[in-house]
Motif scaffolding. Structure first.
Motif, PDB file in Angstrom:
ATOM      1  N   ILE A 158       0.854  -1.182   0.000  1.00  0.00           N
ATOM      2  CA  ILE A 158       0.000   0.000   0.000  1.00  0.00           C
ATOM      3  C   ILE A 158       0.891   1.233   0.000  1.00  0.00           C
ATOM      4  O   ILE A 158       1.907   1.271   0.700  1.00  0.00           O
ATOM      5  CB  ILE A 158      -0.924   0.021   1.240  1.00  0.00           C
ATOM      6  CG1 ILE A 158      -1.718  -1.295   1.325  1.00  0.00           C
ATOM      7  CG2 ILE A 158      -1.863   1.217   1.187  1.00  0.00           C
ATOM      8  CD1 ILE A 158      -2.610  -1.571   0.140  1.00  0.00           C
ATOM      9  N   GLY A 180      -9.333   4.520   0.154  1.00  0.00           N
ATOM     10  CA  GLY A 180      -9.897   3.313  -0.447  1.00  0.00           C
ATOM     11  C   GLY A 180      -9.724   2.084   0.409  1.00  0.00           C
ATOM     12  O   GLY A 180      -9.724   0.957  -0.097  1.00  0.00           O
ATOM     13  N   LEU A 181      -9.573   2.289   1.722  1.00  0.00           N
ATOM     14  CA  LEU A 181      -9.424   1.181   2.661  1.00  0.00           C
ATOM     15  C   LEU A 181     -10.473   1.294   3.761  1.00  0.00           C
ATOM     16  O   LEU A 181     -11.001   2.379   4.025  1.00  0.00           O
ATOM     17  CB  LEU A 181      -8.028   1.195   3.299  1.00  0.00           C
ATOM     18  CG  LEU A 181      -6.837   1.034   2.357  1.00  0.00           C
ATOM     19  CD1 LEU A 181      -5.537   1.293   3.110  1.00  0.00           C
ATOM     20  CD2 LEU A 181      -6.823  -0.353   1.730  1.00  0.00           C
ATOM     21  N   LYS A 208     -10.045  -3.530   0.999  1.00  0.00           N
ATOM     22  CA  LYS A 208     -10.134  -2.479   0.002  1.00  0.00           C
ATOM     23  C   LYS A 208     -11.603  -2.174  -0.242  1.00  0.00           C
ATOM     24  O   LYS A 208     -12.453  -3.070  -0.217  1.00  0.00           O
ATOM     25  CB  LYS A 208      -9.462  -2.915  -1.298  1.00  0.00           C
ATOM     26  CG  LYS A 208      -7.970  -3.168  -1.170  1.00  0.00           C
ATOM     27  CD  LYS A 208      -7.318  -3.459  -2.513  1.00  0.00           C
ATOM     28  CE  LYS A 208      -7.184  -2.203  -3.341  1.00  0.00           C
ATOM     29  NZ  LYS A 208      -6.383  -2.432  -4.582  1.00  0.00           N
ATOM     30  N   THR A 209     -11.932  -0.902  -0.476  1.00  0.00           N
ATOM     31  CA  THR A 209     -13.304  -0.509  -0.707  1.00  0.00           C
ATOM     32  C   THR A 209     -13.336   0.655  -1.683  1.00  0.00           C
ATOM     33  O   THR A 209     -12.287   1.125  -2.132  1.00  0.00           O
ATOM     34  CB  THR A 209     -13.994  -0.127   0.622  1.00  0.00           C
ATOM     35  OG1 THR A 209     -15.386   0.075   0.398  1.00  0.00           O
ATOM     36  CG2 THR A 209     -13.391   1.141   1.215  1.00  0.00           C
TER      37      THR A 209
END
Length: 270
Positions: free
Chosen positions: A5, A104-105, A115-116
């Motif tokens: 990341i 985005g986590l 992750k989202t």
């Protein structure tokens, strides 16, 4: 999370360090550093500064923020909070997720970092960490409902969220019975009182039969009022706001829990 990341900015590290630092004692922090295999190189005594300087330097060595994210995950391991207030844990988790969502986590209540869909505005972050998620958690929404609609929910796509959740009811019934029918045809066959494929009770008394019929009618109601409407109506003509969606999902969640309690009735082959 196996993949690397990106390195965090100093501002991102600081806001996360301040939040995490508030949820532990100095000795607990020492223990978590040890568990992560990370040495405190900060030469600081203030808790958030210990975290900040240690992981600011560590990510320069690693070229990634994984070590810091692992520290956050272990710091918010649910087992550390079992003897305290769940409300306090929820509050800390929400604060940690605010900066994570912009990346985005997301850290789930099960202690998993996933992750989202990345948030793009502060108002979106507030909505996702407070209103919606807290409401769903308070209502103990069935996991099968969450799996079907979470992505759509996070995009404010309530119309398709309730459609996917409604479809999941028929899917569960098909999985339990092996039948391939759909909608009312499926539910009427499966929950027949005289020749059921699934039973919510022993079907010996009038109350038992009422429960069976009631479950069948509720499933049919969701099919007609939610699934069929969303499947055939234009989105602009059937507006589903957040509160409507939460109420619908709560009903679908209840039905999933009832289906979990149903037993398969053996079929005798003549």
């Amino acid at each position: 999370m196996a993949e690397k990341i990106r390195k965090l900015t100093n501002s991102e590290i600081e806001v996360l360090a301040r939040t995490i630092g508030e949820c532990m004692t100095g000795s607990q922090m020492d223990s978590i550093f040890l568990e992560c295999g990370v040495m405190d190189t900060s030469n600081e005594s203030t808790k958030w500064k210990r975290i900040f300087y240690t992981f600011r330097d560590r990510q320069e060595i690693d070229g990634a923020s994984n070590a810091f994210l692992n520290f956050i995950k272990k710091s918010l391991n649910p087992v550390r909070f079992v003897s305290g207030s769940s409300d306090n844990y929820d509050k800390i988790l929400a604060e940690v997720n605010k900066p994570l969502l912009l990346m985005g986590l997301e850290l789930t209540k099960e202690g998993k970092l996933i992750k989202t869909v990345a948030a793009t505005t502060i108002s979106e972050v507030e909505r996702r960490t407070c209103n919606l998620i807290n409401e769903l958690q308070k209502r103990h929404i069935h996991t099968d409902v969450i799996k079907c609609c979470k992505e759509e929910y996070l995009k404010e796509n309530y119309f398709h969220a309730v459609l996917e959740a409604a479809k999941s009811l028929a899917e569960k019934v098909r999985e339990k019975t092996g039948l391939q029918d759909d909608g009312s045809s499926l539910f009427n066959t499966v929950f027949s009182v005289n020749n059921p494929r699934l039973a919510i009770s022993s079907l010996q008394t009038s109350t038992d039969k009422n429960l069976q019929n009631g479950l069948k009618e509720m499933l049919n109601g969701i099919t007609h009022m939610v699934r069929n409407v969303t499947a055939h109506e234009l989105k602009i003509k059937w507006v589903v706001n957040e509160q409507d969606a939460i109420d619908i999902l709560t009903t679908i969640s209840f039905l999933h829990k009832q289906l979990d309690e149903c037993v398969v009735v053996p079929q005798h082959i003549i």
